[in-house]
Design an enzyme around this catalytic site. Sequence first.
Site, PDB file in Angstrom:
ATOM      1  CB  THR A 148     -31.017 -64.880 -28.472  1.00  0.00           C
ATOM      2  OG1 THR A 148     -31.177 -63.688 -27.702  1.00  0.00           O
ATOM      3  CG2 THR A 148     -32.305 -65.178 -29.213  1.00  0.00           C
ATOM      4  CD  GLN A 206     -46.556 -38.865 -43.671  1.00  0.00           C
ATOM      5  OE1 GLN A 206     -46.069 -39.992 -43.735  1.00  0.00           O
ATOM      6  NE2 GLN A 206     -47.582 -38.494 -44.402  1.00  0.00           N
ATOM      7  CD  GLU A 220     -28.878 -54.633 -25.247  1.00  0.00           C
ATOM      8  OE1 GLU A 220     -28.955 -54.061 -24.147  1.00  0.00           O
ATOM      9  OE2 GLU A 220     -27.858 -54.574 -25.961  1.00  0.00           O
TER      10      GLU A 220
HETATM   11  C1  LIG Z   1     -30.152 -57.639 -35.060  1.00  0.00           C
HETATM   12  C2  LIG Z   1     -30.285 -58.407 -33.766  1.00  0.00           C
HETATM   13  C3  LIG Z   1     -29.207 -58.465 -32.895  1.00  0.00           C
HETATM   14  C4  LIG Z   1     -29.288 -59.249 -31.739  1.00  0.00           C
HETATM   15  N1  LIG Z   1     -28.171 -59.400 -30.937  1.00  0.00           N
HETATM   16  C5  LIG Z   1     -28.199 -60.313 -29.924  1.00  0.00           C
HETATM   17  C6  LIG Z   1     -26.998 -60.617 -29.185  1.00  0.00           C
HETATM   18  O1  LIG Z   1     -25.931 -60.051 -29.415  1.00  0.00           O
HETATM   19  N2  LIG Z   1     -27.056 -61.583 -28.231  1.00  0.00           N
HETATM   20  C7  LIG Z   1     -28.209 -62.247 -27.933  1.00  0.00           C
HETATM   21  O2  LIG Z   1     -28.182 -63.115 -27.062  1.00  0.00           O
HETATM   22  N3  LIG Z   1     -29.376 -61.951 -28.600  1.00  0.00           N
HETATM   23  C8  LIG Z   1     -29.382 -61.023 -29.593  1.00  0.00           C
HETATM   24  N4  LIG Z   1     -30.547 -60.744 -30.294  1.00  0.00           N
HETATM   25  C9  LIG Z   1     -31.770 -61.456 -29.953  1.00  0.00           C
HETATM   26  C10 LIG Z   1     -32.858 -60.562 -29.359  1.00  0.00           C
HETATM   27  O3  LIG Z   1     -32.532 -60.168 -28.056  1.00  0.00           O
HETATM   28  C11 LIG Z   1     -34.185 -61.336 -29.449  1.00  0.00           C
HETATM   29  O4  LIG Z   1     -34.499 -61.459 -30.829  1.00  0.00           O
HETATM   30  C12 LIG Z   1     -35.312 -60.677 -28.683  1.00  0.00           C
HETATM   31  O5  LIG Z   1     -35.087 -60.754 -27.290  1.00  0.00           O
HETATM   32  C13 LIG Z   1     -36.690 -61.289 -28.995  1.00  0.00           C
HETATM   33  O6  LIG Z   1     -36.660 -62.674 -28.893  1.00  0.00           O
HETATM   34  P1  LIG Z   1     -37.210 -63.577 -30.093  1.00  0.00           P
HETATM   35  O7  LIG Z   1     -36.564 -63.124 -31.357  1.00  0.00           O
HETATM   36  O8  LIG Z   1     -37.022 -65.011 -29.735  1.00  0.00           O
HETATM   37  O9  LIG Z   1     -38.744 -63.225 -30.219  1.00  0.00           O
HETATM   38  P2  LIG Z   1     -39.946 -63.788 -29.319  1.00  0.00           P
HETATM   39  O10 LIG Z   1     -39.531 -63.860 -27.898  1.00  0.00           O
HETATM   40  O11 LIG Z   1     -40.448 -65.042 -29.961  1.00  0.00           O
HETATM   41  O12 LIG Z   1     -41.023 -62.640 -29.487  1.00  0.00           O
HETATM   42  C14 LIG Z   1     -42.032 -62.615 -30.504  1.00  0.00           C
HETATM   43  C15 LIG Z   1     -43.148 -61.705 -30.018  1.00  0.00           C
HETATM   44  O13 LIG Z   1     -43.786 -62.290 -28.870  1.00  0.00           O
HETATM   45  C16 LIG Z   1     -43.794 -61.373 -27.806  1.00  0.00           C
HETATM   46  N5  LIG Z   1     -43.662 -62.094 -26.550  1.00  0.00           N
HETATM   47  C17 LIG Z   1     -42.762 -63.061 -26.235  1.00  0.00           C
HETATM   48  N6  LIG Z   1     -42.931 -63.480 -24.976  1.00  0.00           N
HETATM   49  C18 LIG Z   1     -43.952 -62.761 -24.462  1.00  0.00           C
HETATM   50  C19 LIG Z   1     -44.609 -62.727 -23.210  1.00  0.00           C
HETATM   51  N7  LIG Z   1     -44.234 -63.511 -22.189  1.00  0.00           N
HETATM   52  N8  LIG Z   1     -45.645 -61.864 -23.049  1.00  0.00           N
HETATM   53  C20 LIG Z   1     -46.018 -61.041 -24.054  1.00  0.00           C
HETATM   54  N9  LIG Z   1     -45.433 -61.014 -25.257  1.00  0.00           N
HETATM   55  C21 LIG Z   1     -44.419 -61.879 -25.468  1.00  0.00           C
HETATM   56  C22 LIG Z   1     -42.593 -60.470 -28.072  1.00  0.00           C
HETATM   57  O14 LIG Z   1     -42.701 -59.243 -27.378  1.00  0.00           O
HETATM   58  C23 LIG Z   1     -42.667 -60.334 -29.567  1.00  0.00           C
HETATM   59  O15 LIG Z   1     -43.604 -59.348 -29.916  1.00  0.00           O
HETATM   60  C24 LIG Z   1     -30.498 -59.925 -31.431  1.00  0.00           C
HETATM   61  C25 LIG Z   1     -31.596 -59.816 -32.288  1.00  0.00           C
HETATM   62  C26 LIG Z   1     -31.498 -59.073 -33.447  1.00  0.00           C
HETATM   63  C27 LIG Z   1     -32.694 -59.039 -34.363  1.00  0.00           C
END
Ligand SMILES: Cc1cc2nc3c(=O)[nH]c(=O)nc-3n(C[C@H](O)[C@H](O)[C@H](O)COP(=O)(O)OP(=O)(O)OC[C@H]3O[C@@H](n4cnc5c(N)ncnc54)[C@H](O)[C@@H]3O)c2cc1C
Length: 391
Positions: free
Chosen positions: A128, A340, A367
């Site tokens: 990410t 709740q 994930e």
């Molecule tokens: C505590 C934690 C641990 C993590 N660990 C890891 C790790 O070890 N390695 C790693 O690589 N990543 C890791 N992540 C990252 C995680 O996988 C991402 O945060 C997640 O995939 C969402 O991506 P984003 O944060 O960029 O949100 P965004 O992709 O910006 O999503 C924001 C919103 O938009 C929606 N959205 C986005 N695209 C679309 C679409 N095409 N259609 C409809 N809705 C959409 C999403 O569903 C969400 O509701 C971690 C995250 C957290 C919070």
Amino acid sequence: MTTAEVSDDDFQEILAQTRHFVRSAVVPREQEILREDRVPDDLREQAKDMGLFGYAIPQEWGGLGLDLAQDVELAMELGYTSLALRSMFGTNNGIAGQVLVGYGTDEQKSTWLEGIASGDVVASFALTEPGAGSNPSGLRTKATLDGSDWIINGQKQYITNAPTADLFVTFARSRPADDNGAGIAVFLVPADTPGVQVGTKDKKMGQEGAWTADVNFTDVRVPAAALVGGSEDIGYRAAMTSLARGRVHIAALAVGTAQRALDESVAHAATATQGGTPIGGFQLVQAMLAEQQTGVLAGRAMVRDTARQWLTGQDRRIAPSAAKLFCTEMVGKVADLAVQIHGGSGYMRGVPVERIYRDVRLLRLYEGTSEIQKLIIGGGLVKAASKAAKR
Ligand SMILES: Cc1cc2nc3c(=O)[nH]c(=O)nc-3n(C[C@H](O)[C@H](O)[C@H](O)COP(=O)(O)OP(=O)(O)OC[C@H]3O[C@@H](n4cnc5c(N)ncnc54)[C@H](O)[C@@H]3O)c2cc1C
């Protein structure tokens, strides 16, 4: 159907030991984990001794060699306590470790997998980036060839176990996406390579004791041997396969946590009173318990069936996403009902359901968010139907 490396008898022993460890050693220390924001070293050592850093790594490479059907049973036990415990060895067994197991060369496997399986090496999965989470194909970290070395530049965020990692399984673009694939390669980058900089620990909503951080790569030089599978075209496929397998595990973890939330709720309902009547005697409280119990049973059946379909090769894409979607949404609802049922006490620090409510919120985000799972399921079904219509 792949045959399990671990016999059922041996597996039952592993499962019983894990259950005992979780319930008698970790559950009593949940408050300490929360307060100190760390899994105590002695619990880490016990987990190491039990082989939990490598339960899903094949025995050939020093792991316990559990298959996915066994993995989900274990995950349902691990989900019963602070999710930080599982997170400590989750990347070794799951998203990071499985990239090596599935796609590494023999040399890469023999260099890294034994350490990963024993817990001497902590491996993180660095995919990410800012602006490339749900859509990792938009990642901007670059890998460029310099002689036979690769130079990596870019920024990763929210990387689980980054503060303690020895190895970053790092995804980087080696060429623009084209008809031959996404142009994303994956590299094995030791954490002490010059130019690798891990940021400060993120302050999160929950899962205290599980750490994430940014990881920056500035002119990080790695040899050709660091390219996973020796091919630039493996990265995207490796990420997608590893994540799909991980989704079945996360679904099972959610079921384990839902069971805990249910047990806490039943215990509370049976003992807490209002006006001298146990609240469990109120039918509206019973209805909440019934909803929780139904979710747990449905989730458990679903993860078991999904793991079976993974092992037979029947479905490694739609079912994992459906299981993750259903079970992580289910545990969100079950945790909400647990708060709740506990009334005001459910909102207080120190009460397990308050922690659970915050811990499980993450499961719908990482994930692959719930929305992304829906796209995989719906898109996959339509694609299969259009293919069939053309035949
Ligand atoms: C505590 C934690 C641990 C993590 N660990 C890891 C790790 O070890 N390695 C790693 O690589 N990543 C890791 N992540 C990252 C995680 O996988 C991402 O945060 C997640 O995939 C969402 O991506 P984003 O944060 O960029 O949100 P965004 O992709 O910006 O999503 C924001 C919103 O938009 C929606 N959205 C986005 N695209 C679309 C679409 N095409 N259609 C409809 N809705 C959409 C999403 O569903 C969400 O509701 C971690 C995250 C957290 C919070």
